[in-house]
Write a protein that holds these residues in place. Structure first.
Motif, PDB file in Angstrom:
ATOM      1  N   ILE A  83      24.179 -25.659   6.397  1.00  0.00           N
ATOM      2  CA  ILE A  83      24.897 -24.549   7.008  1.00  0.00           C
ATOM      3  C   ILE A  83      26.377 -24.739   6.739  1.00  0.00           C
ATOM      4  CG2 ILE A  83      23.173 -24.053   8.782  1.00  0.00           C
ATOM      5  CD1 ILE A  83      24.867 -25.599  10.788  1.00  0.00           C
ATOM      6  N   ARG A  84      27.151 -23.673   6.931  1.00  0.00           N
ATOM      7  CA  ARG A  84      28.595 -23.745   6.712  1.00  0.00           C
ATOM      8  C   ARG A  84      29.295 -22.851   7.714  1.00  0.00           C
ATOM      9  NH1 ARG A  84      29.730 -19.307   2.508  1.00  0.00           N
ATOM     10  NH2 ARG A  84      27.798 -18.137   2.689  1.00  0.00           N
ATOM     11  N   CYS A  85      30.551 -23.112   7.952  1.00  0.00           N
ATOM     12  CA  CYS A  85      31.362 -22.335   8.883  1.00  0.00           C
ATOM     13  C   CYS A  85      32.461 -21.655   8.087  1.00  0.00           C
ATOM     14  CB  CYS A  85      31.953 -23.246   9.958  1.00  0.00           C
ATOM     15  SG  CYS A  85      32.977 -22.376  11.146  1.00  0.00           S
ATOM     16  N   VAL A  86      32.450 -20.324   8.054  1.00  0.00           N
ATOM     17  CA  VAL A  86      33.399 -19.567   7.248  1.00  0.00           C
ATOM     18  C   VAL A  86      34.102 -18.518   8.099  1.00  0.00           C
ATOM     19  CG1 VAL A  86      32.113 -19.919   5.101  1.00  0.00           C
ATOM     20  CG2 VAL A  86      31.613 -17.927   6.522  1.00  0.00           C
ATOM     21  N   GLY A  87      35.136 -17.924   7.531  1.00  0.00           N
ATOM     22  CA  GLY A  87      35.854 -16.868   8.212  1.00  0.00           C
ATOM     23  C   GLY A  87      34.975 -15.638   8.395  1.00  0.00           C
ATOM     24  N   TYR A  88      35.009 -15.056   9.571  1.00  0.00           N
ATOM     25  CA  TYR A  88      34.171 -13.901   9.874  1.00  0.00           C
ATOM     26  C   TYR A  88      34.601 -12.671   9.079  1.00  0.00           C
ATOM     27  CZ  TYR A  88      31.506 -10.588  12.710  1.00  0.00           C
ATOM     28  OH  TYR A  88      30.632  -9.626  13.137  1.00  0.00           O
ATOM     29  N   ALA A  89      35.886 -12.518   8.860  1.00  0.00           N
ATOM     30  CA  ALA A  89      36.372 -11.319   8.174  1.00  0.00           C
ATOM     31  C   ALA A  89      36.149 -11.355   6.669  1.00  0.00           C
ATOM     32  CB  ALA A  89      37.857 -11.122   8.470  1.00  0.00           C
ATOM     33  N   ASP A  90      36.369 -12.533   6.056  1.00  0.00           N
ATOM     34  CA  ASP A  90      36.330 -12.575   4.590  1.00  0.00           C
ATOM     35  C   ASP A  90      35.331 -13.559   3.997  1.00  0.00           C
ATOM     36  OD1 ASP A  90      37.530 -14.965   5.225  1.00  0.00           O
ATOM     37  OD2 ASP A  90      39.368 -14.601   4.114  1.00  0.00           O
ATOM     38  N   GLY A  91      34.725 -14.410   4.800  1.00  0.00           N
ATOM     39  CA  GLY A  91      33.759 -15.376   4.298  1.00  0.00           C
ATOM     40  C   GLY A  91      34.374 -16.582   3.626  1.00  0.00           C
ATOM     41  N   GLY A  92      35.689 -16.738   3.729  1.00  0.00           N
ATOM     42  CA  GLY A  92      36.370 -17.888   3.129  1.00  0.00           C
ATOM     43  C   GLY A  92      36.578 -19.008   4.132  1.00  0.00           C
ATOM     44  N   ARG A  93      37.238 -20.063   3.694  1.00  0.00           N
ATOM     45  CA  ARG A  93      37.538 -21.183   4.588  1.00  0.00           C
ATOM     46  C   ARG A  93      38.470 -20.727   5.700  1.00  0.00           C
ATOM     47  NH1 ARG A  93      38.773 -24.195  -0.413  1.00  0.00           N
ATOM     48  NH2 ARG A  93      36.755 -24.855  -1.192  1.00  0.00           N
ATOM     49  N   ILE A  94      38.330 -21.361   6.859  1.00  0.00           N
ATOM     50  CA  ILE A  94      39.149 -20.919   7.996  1.00  0.00           C
ATOM     51  C   ILE A  94      40.457 -21.689   8.117  1.00  0.00           C
ATOM     52  CG2 ILE A  94      37.186 -20.039   9.286  1.00  0.00           C
ATOM     53  CD1 ILE A  94      37.318 -22.508  11.069  1.00  0.00           C
ATOM     54  N   GLY A  95      40.610 -22.779   7.417  1.00  0.00           N
ATOM     55  CA  GLY A  95      41.843 -23.550   7.467  1.00  0.00           C
ATOM     56  C   GLY A  95      41.831 -24.565   8.609  1.00  0.00           C
ATOM     57  N   ILE A  96      42.730 -25.517   8.509  1.00  0.00           N
ATOM     58  CA  ILE A  96      42.740 -26.644   9.442  1.00  0.00           C
ATOM     59  C   ILE A  96      43.097 -26.223  10.867  1.00  0.00           C
ATOM     60  CG2 ILE A  96      43.911 -28.812  10.003  1.00  0.00           C
ATOM     61  CD1 ILE A  96      43.959 -29.409   7.002  1.00  0.00           C
ATOM     62  N   LEU A  97      44.096 -25.377  11.065  1.00  0.00           N
ATOM     63  CA  LEU A  97      44.499 -25.009  12.421  1.00  0.00           C
ATOM     64  C   LEU A  97      43.394 -24.270  13.167  1.00  0.00           C
ATOM     65  CD1 LEU A  97      48.245 -24.028  11.965  1.00  0.00           C
ATOM     66  CD2 LEU A  97      47.284 -26.103  12.974  1.00  0.00           C
ATOM     67  N   ARG A  98      42.765 -23.300  12.521  1.00  0.00           N
ATOM     68  CA  ARG A  98      41.670 -22.566  13.166  1.00  0.00           C
ATOM     69  C   ARG A  98      40.459 -23.480  13.384  1.00  0.00           C
ATOM     70  NH1 ARG A  98      41.262 -17.400   9.502  1.00  0.00           N
ATOM     71  NH2 ARG A  98      39.189 -17.310  10.423  1.00  0.00           N
ATOM     72  N   LEU A 145      26.913 -19.772   8.880  1.00  0.00           N
ATOM     73  CA  LEU A 145      25.921 -19.136   8.012  1.00  0.00           C
ATOM     74  C   LEU A 145      25.142 -20.198   7.255  1.00  0.00           C
ATOM     75  CD1 LEU A 145      28.155 -16.352   6.412  1.00  0.00           C
ATOM     76  CD2 LEU A 145      26.479 -16.070   8.244  1.00  0.00           C
ATOM     77  N   PRO A 146      23.939 -19.867   6.792  1.00  0.00           N
ATOM     78  CA  PRO A 146      23.223 -20.812   5.935  1.00  0.00           C
ATOM     79  C   PRO A 146      23.898 -20.913   4.574  1.00  0.00           C
ATOM     80  CG  PRO A 146      21.901 -18.836   6.322  1.00  0.00           C
ATOM     81  CD  PRO A 146      23.161 -18.690   7.099  1.00  0.00           C
ATOM     82  N   VAL A 147      23.785 -22.075   3.945  1.00  0.00           N
ATOM     83  CA  VAL A 147      24.307 -22.243   2.590  1.00  0.00           C
ATOM     84  C   VAL A 147      23.387 -21.477   1.650  1.00  0.00           C
ATOM     85  CG1 VAL A 147      24.710 -23.923   0.751  1.00  0.00           C
ATOM     86  CG2 VAL A 147      25.327 -24.478   3.099  1.00  0.00           C
ATOM     87  N   PRO A 148      23.943 -20.639   0.776  1.00  0.00           N
ATOM     88  CA  PRO A 148      23.082 -19.891  -0.140  1.00  0.00           C
ATOM     89  C   PRO A 148      22.300 -20.830  -1.054  1.00  0.00           C
ATOM     90  CG  PRO A 148      25.387 -19.215  -0.369  1.00  0.00           C
ATOM     91  CD  PRO A 148      25.337 -20.357   0.590  1.00  0.00           C
ATOM     92  N   SER A 149      21.094 -20.442  -1.349  1.00  0.00           N
ATOM     93  CA  SER A 149      20.234 -21.242  -2.220  1.00  0.00           C
ATOM     94  C   SER A 149      20.778 -21.207  -3.639  1.00  0.00           C
ATOM     95  CB  SER A 149      18.815 -20.680  -2.200  1.00  0.00           C
ATOM     96  OG  SER A 149      18.006 -21.384  -3.100  1.00  0.00           O
ATOM     97  N   SER A 150      20.683 -22.343  -4.325  1.00  0.00           N
ATOM     98  CA  SER A 150      21.153 -22.393  -5.710  1.00  0.00           C
ATOM     99  C   SER A 150      20.032 -22.103  -6.692  1.00  0.00           C
ATOM    100  CB  SER A 150      21.757 -23.768  -6.003  1.00  0.00           C
ATOM    101  OG  SER A 150      20.785 -24.764  -5.794  1.00  0.00           O
ATOM    102  N   LYS A 151      18.837 -21.820  -6.161  1.00  0.00           N
ATOM    103  CA  LYS A 151      17.714 -21.495  -7.030  1.00  0.00           C
ATOM    104  C   LYS A 151      17.888 -20.088  -7.593  1.00  0.00           C
ATOM    105  CE  LYS A 151      14.457 -24.263  -4.394  1.00  0.00           C
ATOM    106  NZ  LYS A 151      13.278 -24.227  -3.538  1.00  0.00           N
ATOM    107  N   PRO A 152      17.513 -19.864  -8.849  1.00  0.00           N
ATOM    108  CA  PRO A 152      17.626 -18.525  -9.402  1.00  0.00           C
ATOM    109  C   PRO A 152      16.632 -17.576  -8.733  1.00  0.00           C
ATOM    110  CG  PRO A 152      16.622 -20.020 -10.996  1.00  0.00           C
ATOM    111  CD  PRO A 152      17.030 -20.834  -9.815  1.00  0.00           C
ATOM    112  N   VAL A 153      17.004 -16.308  -8.675  1.00  0.00           N
ATOM    113  CA  VAL A 153      16.135 -15.302  -8.093  1.00  0.00           C
ATOM    114  C   VAL A 153      14.883 -15.172  -8.954  1.00  0.00           C
ATOM    115  CG1 VAL A 153      15.944 -12.870  -7.467  1.00  0.00           C
ATOM    116  CG2 VAL A 153      18.110 -14.077  -7.162  1.00  0.00           C
ATOM    117  N   GLY A 154      13.743 -15.112  -8.334  1.00  0.00           N
ATOM    118  CA  GLY A 154      12.497 -15.023  -9.067  1.00  0.00           C
ATOM    119  C   GLY A 154      11.810 -16.362  -9.210  1.00  0.00           C
ATOM    120  N   GLY A 155      12.507 -17.461  -8.895  1.00  0.00           N
ATOM    121  CA  GLY A 155      11.907 -18.777  -8.885  1.00  0.00           C
ATOM    122  C   GLY A 155      11.668 -19.407 -10.224  1.00  0.00           C
ATOM    123  N   SER A 156      12.000 -18.761 -11.310  1.00  0.00           N
ATOM    124  CA  SER A 156      11.779 -19.379 -12.623  1.00  0.00           C
ATOM    125  C   SER A 156      13.100 -19.715 -13.271  1.00  0.00           C
ATOM    126  CB  SER A 156      10.977 -18.435 -13.533  1.00  0.00           C
ATOM    127  OG  SER A 156      11.725 -17.253 -13.751  1.00  0.00           O
TER     128      SER A 156
END
Length: 145
Positions: free
Chosen positions: A81-96, A130-141
């Motif tokens: 899992i990962r913790c990202v910014g709600y508005a943009d999906g990027g890193r939230i930075g050290i202060l936040r 959010l969950p970390v996106p899978s690195s497997k290609p779509v379709g499994g092959s």
């Protein structure tokens, strides 16, 4: 004249309410792993039993560093899992991330959640887990040459 938005650009979690959410057991598992690591690290400078503030301080610092710079703590990495910014999906930075960790250390803000499983600590920091996106290609092959 307004420029058209690129429809292929990824949406932030706030704009995509259909984005998947990790289970509460994953979140609790990640927190448990991080807590154990913080207890072990606290032994380097204090007695975690006698100085009950020390592991909480360690957790806040660990969250500020790892979430602020890498969007996930070691426990989050293990639980995918990962913790990202709600508005943009990027890193939230050290202060936040420090704000999020401080409120998480108070426990109660983390327990009060909305329908997107965002605790008060996530809402105050403008973040979402959010969950970390899978690195497997779509379709499994795998592609062939």
């Amino acid at each position: 004249m307004a420029t058209p938005q690129n429809s292929a650009a990824p949406l932030g979690p706030a704009a995509d309410p259909t984005s998947p959410l990790p289970s509460l057991s994953r979140r609790f598992g990640a927190l448990s792993i991080d807590w154990i690591l913080c207890l072990l690290a606290t032994n380097l400078y204090a007695d975690p039993i006698a100085d009950s503030w020390a592991p909480v301080l360690t957790l806040i610092v660990v969250y500020g560093f790892f979430i602020g710079l890498f969007a996930q703590t070691p426990g989050m990495w293990v639980c995918r899992i990962r913790c990202v910014g709600y508005a943009d999906g990027g890193r939230i930075g050290i202060l936040r991330a420090l704000l999020r960790g401080t409120l998480l250390g108070l426990v109660v803000p983390a327990v009060i959640m909305d329908d997107r499983r965002r605790g008060l600590h996530d809402r105050a920091a403008g973040s979402i887990v959010l969950p970390v996106p899978s690195s497997k290609p779509v379709g499994g092959s795998t592609p062939t040459r």
